[in-house]
Each structure stands twice: as structure tokens, then as C-alpha cells.
Design an enzyme around this catalytic site. Structure first.
Site, mmCIF file in Angstrom:
data_model
loop_
_atom_site.group_PDB
_atom_site.id
_atom_site.type_symbol
_atom_site.label_atom_id
_atom_site.label_comp_id
_atom_site.label_asym_id
_atom_site.label_seq_id
_atom_site.Cartn_x
_atom_site.Cartn_y
_atom_site.Cartn_z
ATOM 1 C CD GLU A 46 -2.226 1.309 2.895
ATOM 2 O OE1 GLU A 46 -1.545 0.868 3.800
ATOM 3 O OE2 GLU A 46 -3.357 1.705 3.189
ATOM 4 C CE LYS A 123 -7.039 1.488 3.785
ATOM 5 N NZ LYS A 123 -5.683 1.962 4.459
ATOM 6 C CB CYS A 168 -4.027 -1.564 4.828
ATOM 7 S SG CYS A 168 -3.131 -1.363 6.345
HETATM 8 N N1 CDT Z 1 -2.947 1.629 6.420
HETATM 9 C C1 CDT Z 1 -3.834 0.992 7.127
HETATM 10 O O1 CDT Z 1 -5.193 0.831 6.887
HETATM 11 N N2 CDT Z 1 -3.514 0.752 8.309
HETATM 12 C C2 CDT Z 1 -4.560 0.206 9.629
HETATM 13 C C3 CDT Z 1 -3.951 0.639 10.791
HETATM 14 C C4 CDT Z 1 -5.163 1.391 11.661
HETATM 15 S S1 CDT Z 1 -4.854 2.066 13.001
HETATM 16 C C5 CDT Z 1 -5.802 3.450 12.903
HETATM 17 C C6 CDT Z 1 -4.532 -1.210 9.697
HETATM 18 O O2 CDT Z 1 -5.824 -1.713 9.709
HETATM 19 O O3 CDT Z 1 -3.630 -2.064 9.548
#
Ligand code: CDT
Length: 312
Positions: A46, A123, A168
Site C-alpha cells: 500500500e 480502498k 490494509c
Molecule cells: N494503512 C492502514 O489501513 N492501517 C491500519 C491501521 C489502523 S490504526 C488506525 C490497519 O488496519 O492496519
């Protein structure tokens, strides 16, 4: 047998001052390794052209715009496309997309082996918050800089297989995998940038956070009988740690490859798309077993409503 040799190209940290050109040169080193290993498709993380900029609170729109790509490929990424095209290797990577209409998305693209961009995913599940939050140990401002994706969860025919993408935080939502599974997805690619610590719970260990990530990817693979390739951007970025642990998960939910470093590292696995068939025809034969008349809450309600009518 429908074999696709897949490279999961985990990337180490990218600092705020690193140029796109420096990052793309690193991606090409990983691509060269993948070509030498016989990979047919290479998946990068990502937002892999820059540091994970949503950790920074910015008010100046011109500054925010510097983190986005208005065109793809562009001058910085063209060498990656050119090298992959020469080798006939398809790629997928994440970037911050600025549309001509001025919309901003957290996007992952997919090419075919001729390097035509055959699909994009934007996303849907944006984590974090939109305004500076003094109660967090650090910021996660995806809701400030991006709009939720407007393409749904598309599945593409590529390399004789059905392929979809998640990004993600999407991996934590079973609905996202199921949307892909209901279109027959055999390969689900996802990139991530996940902080090693929970900004709202310092007691949560890094091991627990990796466990949650693996748990979600393994469940998504098993419950939809699909390959899942989860690729991290990892290490210390701008003084903030992101966990590594990239994995390739087989359609029965088992992890078949796992990264051992938190730097640039290539995982290679020969993934037979026909291995997805068994689960899709038996325990997860959706047509025979799903009971959609009982699932209406899933698309009609977001938050919790208790049986007595009170809202959670
Ligand atoms: N980039 C991304 O989506 N990271 C999130 C972190 C969430 S913490 C607010 C994840 O779900 O891994």
C-alpha cells in the site's frame, strides 16, 4: 494446474525526504530478484511510493498534493513499468491517486504481463480520523486525506485467473473478502502499512498486532477458498515503526511463506489457482450453502442495534 509464480515484494521503510525515484529504484531491485526467481506477478505494498504520509497532520492543500500521483504511470514510475514489460511480469502496487476531478483515493493498481493497467481498487475501509487527535500517541489521518473508494470490490480476469485487491484495513472486514469471493476471486492481493503499536492502547503487543493481521488474512483465504498475498511496508519510517510479517496464504488458510526481516524482502511462491477449487466446491460452495434471507442486516445497518432497540 494453473500456476502463477507470485512475488510478494515487501518494502522496508521510506522516509519523508526519500524521492519517488529513489523508491522506484528499490522496487526495480526487488523486481529484478523476482524476474530471476521466475515470478510472473509481483505485488508491492500500500502507498509504496512514499512514506505513510497520513501519520502527518497537514492543513496546506498544496503540501498534501505533493503526496499524490495525478497520472499513472508517470515519469517516476515509468522505469518500473518499462522493466516489468520487458520481462513480461505483471505488477500490482499501491499509491495515492489524485483524479482529474480532484478526488483523492488510496489506490492499488493491477497490470497484465504487457503492463496494461487492467484494473484499480480504491480502498473502501479508511481507518483513523479526519482531525488532529491529541489523545493518540500518533496520528492516522486517512479519513482526512482520502475519500472512501467508489469502485466497490472489482474482480479482474488476468493470467487465466480471477483476481481482486484489498488494501490494509480492508483485511479486517470479512464483508470485503466475501464481496470478492462472490465474484469467484482466486487470488486476493493486499498491501499494508500497519503501525507496530496501537496509538490508542499502548498495552497491545506487536505480537498481538501481527496475530490479528495473520488471523484476518488466513480467515479471508479459507472462508473464500482463495490465495491471499499480504505485503507490508515495514520498519522505522520517520521515527514510527510499521510491522513486517508479509505472508502468502493458501486457499486452505495455511501460511506458506512469511517474511523474516523488516526490510526490502521478496517472498516467492508458485500458486496453483486450481487449488482454490476444492473449497469452492465443498464447504464454501456459496450457491448451495449461503442463506441470504438471514443476512439483510449486513447491508442495511452499520452500527449495533440491540434487540431492545437501543443503539450501541
Ligand atoms: N494503512 C492502514 O489501513 N492501517 C491500519 C491501521 C489502523 S490504526 C488506525 C490497519 O488496519 O492496519
Amino acid at each position: 494446474m494453473r500456476e502463477i509464480v507470485i512475488g510478494a515484494a515487501q518494502m522496508g521503510p521510506i522516509q519523508r525526504y526519500d524521492s519517488r525515484e529513489v523508491v522506484v529504484a528499490r522496487m526495480i531491485v526487488l523486481l529484478e530478484e523476482a524476474i530471476a526467481a521466475g515470478c510472473m506477478l509481483v505485488i508491492f505494498p500500500e502507498l509504496c511510493l512514499t512514506t505513510f504520509f497520513p501519520r502527518w497532520y497537514m492543513e496546506d492543500e498544496r503540501e498534501v498534493a505533493t503526496w499524490f500521483e495525478a497520472k499513472m504511470p508517470n515519469a517516476a514510475t515509468q522505469p518500473l513499468f518499462d522493466r516489468a514489460r520487458t520481462a513480461g511480469v505483471a505488477i500490482s502496487f499501491g499509491y495515492a491517486e489524485q483524479t482529474p476531478e480532484g478526488q483523492a483515493f488510496n489506490t492499488q493498481l493491477l497490470t497484465d504481463p504487457d503492463l496494461n493497467i487492467i484494473g484499480k481498487y480504491r480502498k473502501v475501509h479508511l481507518p483513523g480520523h479526519a482531525e488532529f487527535d491529541p489523545d493518540r500517541a500518533f496520528q492516522h489521518l486517512e479519513k482526512r486525506y482520502f475519500q472512501p473508494g467508489d469502485l466497490g470490490f472489482p474482480v479482474f480476469r488476468n493470467m487465466n485467473a480471477w483476481m481482486g485487491m484489498l488494501i490494509c484495513n480492508d483485511r479486517r472486514w470479512p464483508e470485503a473478502y466475501r464481496e470478492l469471493g462472490l465474484q469467484g476471486a482466486e487470488l486476493i492481493m493486499l498491501g499494508y502499512n500497519t503501525p507496530t503499536t496501537n496509538s490508542q492502547n499502548s498495552g497491545e503487543t506487536p505480537e498481538t498486532r501481527v496475530f490479528h493481521s495473520d488471523l484476518c488474512c488466513q480467515a479471508g483465504a479459507y472462508q473464500n477458498s482463495a490465495w491471499v498475498v499480504a505485503v507490508a511496508k515495514a520498519g522505522d519510517e520517520d521515527g514510527h515503526a510499521l510491522f513486517a510479517g508479509s505472508i502468502i496464504v493458501a486457499p486452505d488458510g495455511t501460511i506458506v511463506e512469511k517474511a523474516t526481516t523488516d526490510g526490502d524482502e521478496l517472498l516467492v511462491h508458485s500458486c496453483d489457482m486450481d487449488e482454490t477449487k476444492f473449497g469452492k466446491k465443498t464447504i464454501f460452495d456459496f450457491k448451495r450453502h449461503r442463506q441470504i434471507k438471514h443476512y439483510s442486516r449486513i447491508t442495511s445497518q452499520t452500527g449495533v442495534i440491540y434487540p431492545d432497540g437501543t443503539k450501541g
